[in-house]
Write an enzyme that holds these catalytic residues in place. Structure first.
Site, PDB file in Angstrom:
ATOM      1  N   ASN A   1       5.563  10.978   7.454  1.00 18.37           N
ATOM      2  CA  ASN A   1       4.779  11.693   6.434  1.00 18.37           C
ATOM      3  C   ASN A   1       3.298  11.632   6.778  1.00 18.37           C
ATOM      4  O   ASN A   1       2.913  11.086   7.803  1.00 18.37           O
ATOM      5  CB  ASN A   1       5.081  11.116   5.046  1.00 18.37           C
ATOM      6  CG  ASN A   1       4.756   9.647   4.983  1.00 18.37           C
ATOM      7  OD1 ASN A   1       3.614   9.249   5.135  1.00 18.37           O
ATOM      8  ND2 ASN A   1       5.784   8.816   4.788  1.00 18.37           N
TER       9      ASN A   1
ATOM     10  N   ASP B   1      11.868   7.662   2.008  1.00 17.77           N
ATOM     11  CA  ASP B   1      13.005   7.365   1.128  1.00 17.77           C
ATOM     12  C   ASP B   1      14.343   7.483   1.859  1.00 17.77           C
ATOM     13  O   ASP B   1      15.338   6.912   1.443  1.00 17.77           O
ATOM     14  CB  ASP B   1      12.992   8.304  -0.076  1.00 17.77           C
ATOM     15  CG  ASP B   1      11.931   7.864  -1.082  1.00 17.77           C
ATOM     16  OD1 ASP B   1      11.690   6.654  -1.187  1.00 17.77           O
ATOM     17  OD2 ASP B   1      11.338   8.739  -1.743  1.00 17.77           O
TER      18      ASP B   1
ATOM     19  N   LYS C   1      18.089  13.098  23.638  1.00 26.74           N
ATOM     20  CA  LYS C   1      17.362  14.156  22.922  1.00 26.74           C
ATOM     21  C   LYS C   1      18.339  15.258  22.504  1.00 26.74           C
ATOM     22  O   LYS C   1      19.151  15.715  23.308  1.00 26.74           O
ATOM     23  CB  LYS C   1      16.281  14.723  23.853  1.00 26.74           C
ATOM     24  CG  LYS C   1      15.363  15.674  23.142  1.00 26.74           C
ATOM     25  CD  LYS C   1      14.221  16.108  24.043  1.00 26.74           C
ATOM     26  CE  LYS C   1      13.460  17.218  23.352  1.00 26.74           C
ATOM     27  NZ  LYS C   1      12.998  18.245  24.230  1.00 26.74           N
TER      28      LYS C   1
ATOM     29  N   LYS D   1       7.977   4.915 -12.857  1.00 25.71           N
ATOM     30  CA  LYS D   1       8.072   4.005 -11.703  1.00 25.71           C
ATOM     31  C   LYS D   1       7.718   2.570 -12.086  1.00 25.71           C
ATOM     32  O   LYS D   1       8.304   1.628 -11.549  1.00 25.71           O
ATOM     33  CB  LYS D   1       7.160   4.497 -10.558  1.00 25.71           C
ATOM     34  CG  LYS D   1       7.769   5.702  -9.859  1.00 25.71           C
ATOM     35  CD  LYS D   1       6.883   6.350  -8.827  1.00 25.71           C
ATOM     36  CE  LYS D   1       7.500   7.701  -8.453  1.00 25.71           C
ATOM     37  NZ  LYS D   1       6.703   8.484  -7.529  1.00 25.71           N
TER      38      LYS D   1
ATOM     39  N   LYS E   1      10.710  -0.029 -11.386  1.00 24.72           N
ATOM     40  CA  LYS E   1      10.484  -1.006 -10.302  1.00 24.72           C
ATOM     41  C   LYS E   1       9.928  -2.334 -10.815  1.00 24.72           C
ATOM     42  O   LYS E   1       9.605  -3.203 -10.029  1.00 24.72           O
ATOM     43  CB  LYS E   1       9.542  -0.403  -9.252  1.00 24.72           C
ATOM     44  CG  LYS E   1      10.048   0.946  -8.712  1.00 24.72           C
ATOM     45  CD  LYS E   1       9.228   1.458  -7.553  1.00 24.72           C
ATOM     46  CE  LYS E   1       9.645   2.885  -7.206  1.00 24.72           C
ATOM     47  NZ  LYS E   1       9.566   3.193  -5.802  1.00 24.72           N
TER      48      LYS E   1
HETATM   49  N1  CTP Z   1       8.255   2.503  -2.255  1.00 25.29           N
HETATM   50  C1  CTP Z   1       8.960   1.483  -1.669  1.00 25.29           C
HETATM   51  N2  CTP Z   1      10.110   1.763  -0.985  1.00 25.29           N
HETATM   52  C2  CTP Z   1      10.573   3.022  -0.900  1.00 25.29           C
HETATM   53  C3  CTP Z   1       9.850   4.071  -1.505  1.00 25.29           C
HETATM   54  C4  CTP Z   1       8.691   3.767  -2.174  1.00 25.29           C
HETATM   55  O1  CTP Z   1       8.552   0.322  -1.753  1.00 25.29           O
HETATM   56  N3  CTP Z   1      11.692   3.264  -0.233  1.00 25.29           N
HETATM   57  C5  CTP Z   1       7.020   2.177  -2.985  1.00 25.29           C
HETATM   58  C6  CTP Z   1       5.778   2.864  -2.469  1.00 25.29           C
HETATM   59  O2  CTP Z   1       5.111   2.068  -1.511  1.00 25.29           O
HETATM   60  C7  CTP Z   1       4.926   3.039  -3.725  1.00 25.29           C
HETATM   61  C8  CTP Z   1       5.968   3.185  -4.833  1.00 25.29           C
HETATM   62  O3  CTP Z   1       7.166   2.642  -4.310  1.00 25.29           O
HETATM   63  O4  CTP Z   1       4.134   1.927  -3.997  1.00 25.29           O
HETATM   64  C9  CTP Z   1       6.203   4.580  -5.276  1.00 25.29           C
HETATM   65  O5  CTP Z   1       6.504   5.375  -4.156  1.00 25.29           O
HETATM   66  P1  CTP Z   1       6.872   6.922  -4.321  1.00 25.29           P
HETATM   67  O6  CTP Z   1       7.224   7.480  -2.980  1.00 25.29           O
HETATM   68  O7  CTP Z   1       5.797   7.597  -5.107  1.00 25.29           O
HETATM   69  O8  CTP Z   1       8.103   6.798  -5.273  1.00 25.29           O
HETATM   70  P2  CTP Z   1       9.636   6.866  -5.103  1.00 25.29           P
HETATM   71  O9  CTP Z   1      10.186   5.689  -5.813  1.00 25.29           O
HETATM   72  O10 CTP Z   1      10.034   7.060  -3.695  1.00 25.29           O
HETATM   73  O11 CTP Z   1       9.958   8.132  -5.979  1.00 25.29           O
HETATM   74  P3  CTP Z   1       9.851   9.692  -5.644  1.00 25.29           P
HETATM   75  O12 CTP Z   1       9.766   9.812  -4.147  1.00 25.29           O
HETATM   76  O13 CTP Z   1      11.104  10.230  -6.225  1.00 25.29           O
HETATM   77  O14 CTP Z   1       8.627  10.189  -6.356  1.00 25.29           O
END
Ligand code: CTP
Length: 401
Positions: A208, A277, A287, A334, A338
């Site tokens: 990303n 995610d 490849k 969140k 979390k």
């Molecule tokens: N985070 C994490 N592990 C993951 C995804 C996210 O620890 N696999 C943490 C990120 O570092 C951030 C927080 O969770 O501090 C929120 O991340 P975000 O990507 O906004 O949220 P998601 O829980 O992945 O939700 P979504 O992508 O559905 O918005």
């Protein structure tokens, strides 16, 4: 942080004297008022007019001209200052100060001041390594003088080794550290930064746009304020990280593992990393060739932060929520999901906010739903307000306990 600060910049006679012009530029760029003091030999390397023009203040080179003026110059300058930095500091100036010699304006000033003094030495490698220089430095350190370690590389005399003036950014970082409150002393903060990278095949990956700048700024500011910092960083451009333990990783699983292995004694975790995610369900050994349509199957990565939120010994947890819509609702969801103590939310579509830029517009939401908005700020200042907020919540909790 440097806005309105009074800095005294001592320049002594070495070839690196020209670099202190760059240091002066940086200091004034951030709003400090700088008074430059040059030793006689420094003026052989760089003209005082250069420092005078760039600082907007007269440059002091001769102790006697000041004695002739109405106020005793060295005492008034020394008492007004917030910090005195000597860059470059030669073996000679270090030796004089270590032995109580005050025979010119700079050495007199060092003796007269009570503000923090930072030496940035620069000299020939053998001089640096000499026992007498090292003894003088260790004596001065014992007397609470601060030192930058010189850098390694090719010196002006052609020798390769340690002795180059430390990087200007590193000197700036140390100046900021000396001007910062030590309010995070005793905290051990683990900060994650950057993106993660999930391999599809040996040539391609899923990642990303995170630059890592927010996490690096948090780490730098936390260190300056006295915290012990561990930075777990995904693949991002090498950013400055003086005095910080950095653990590099690539994938979300590696990041989860690195965090898990380094939680001992950690009082707070700030998850600024943009963790992927999902990862490819399978990683191709060779490849992947273009061959009609291709369907990539993904499987979920662990949610690192949610995992930390479930621990019985959960440290203080700060999450980030980079959103494109319904900022408050998503961020608050969140916090609950979390089990966080606070979340830093930003709308990544807003100009000046989000990935790759040096600024951000954030709001901080607490567990009880209280929301605090902040204007557009540099990521360095954003780091400061996040750490301020974290400290405030921790103090409040201690008071309530
Ligand atoms: N985070 C994490 N592990 C993951 C995804 C996210 O620890 N696999 C943490 C990120 O570092 C951030 C927080 O969770 O501090 C929120 O991340 P975000 O990507 O906004 O949220 P998601 O829980 O992945 O939700 P979504 O992508 O559905 O918005």
């Amino acid at each position: 942080m440097l806005q309105g600060k009074e800095i005294l910049l001592g320049v002594t006679g070495g070839i690196a004297a020209y670099k202190s012009v760059l240091l002066l530029r940086e200091l004034t760029k951030y709003g400090a008022n700088v008074n430059v003091i040059m030793t006689k030999s420094a003026t052989e390397f760089v003209g005082s007019l250069t420092f005078q023009t760039l600082s907007g203040n007269p440059v002091t080179t001769d102790i006697f001209t000041l004695f002739a003026s109405s106020e005793i110059g060295h005492v008034s300058l020394a008492s007004r200052a917030d910090l005195l930095v000597i860059a470059p500091a030669t073996a000679n100036i270090i030796g004089k100060i270590a032995n109580g010699i005050a025979d010119d304006f700079l050495t007199t000033m060092v003796m007269a001041t009570r503000v923090p003094v930072l030496f940035a030495p620069a000299m020939n490698t053998n001089m640096w390594a000499s026992r007498v220089v090292q003894r003088n430095i260790s004596d001065l350190k014992e007397m609470d003088y601060n030192f930058m370690e010189p850098a390694e590389g090719e010196l002006a005399c052609g020798v390769v080794g340690r002795g180059k003036l430390a990087d200007i950014d590193a000197i700036m970082d140390e100046i900021k550290a000396l001007l910062s409150p030590n309010d995070l002393q005793g905290e051990k903060i683990l900060i994650s930064a950057g993106p993660t990278e999930e391999a599809i095949d040996p040539a391609r990956c899923l990642t990303n746009r995170s630059s890592g700048k927010m996490g690096y700024n948090l780490a730098a500011v936390a260190r300056r304020r006295g915290a012990e910092v561990i930075l777990v960083a995904g693949p991002c451009a090498e950013l400055e990280n003086w005095g910080i333990k950095v653990i590099n990783c690539k994938t979300a699983l590696e990041m989860a593992d690195a965090i898990d292995q380094n939680l001992d004694g950690v009082t707070s975790v700030i998850m600024a990393a943009a963790v992927a995610d999902f990862r490819p369900a399978e990683q191709a050994a060779e490849k992947i060739k273009r061959d009609g349509n291709y369907c990539l199957e993904l499987e979920p990565n662990p949610d690192i932060l949610a995992g930390l939120g479930k621990r019985p010994d959960k440290p203080f947890l700060v999450g980030f929520a980079a959103e494109t819509n319904k900022l408050f609702d998503h961020a608050q969801g969140k916090i609950k999901r979390k089990n966080l103590d606070m979340i830093v939310a930003n709308d990544v579509t807003a100009p000046g906010a989000g990935f790759s830029v040096d600024t951000n517009i954030i709001c901080i939401i607490d567990r009880d739903g209280q929301m605090t908005d902040f204007p557009l700020m540099s990521k360095e200042n954003v780091a400061g307000v996040i750490l301020d907020h974290m400290l405030k919540l921790k103090k409040k909790r201690r008071l309530l306990a």
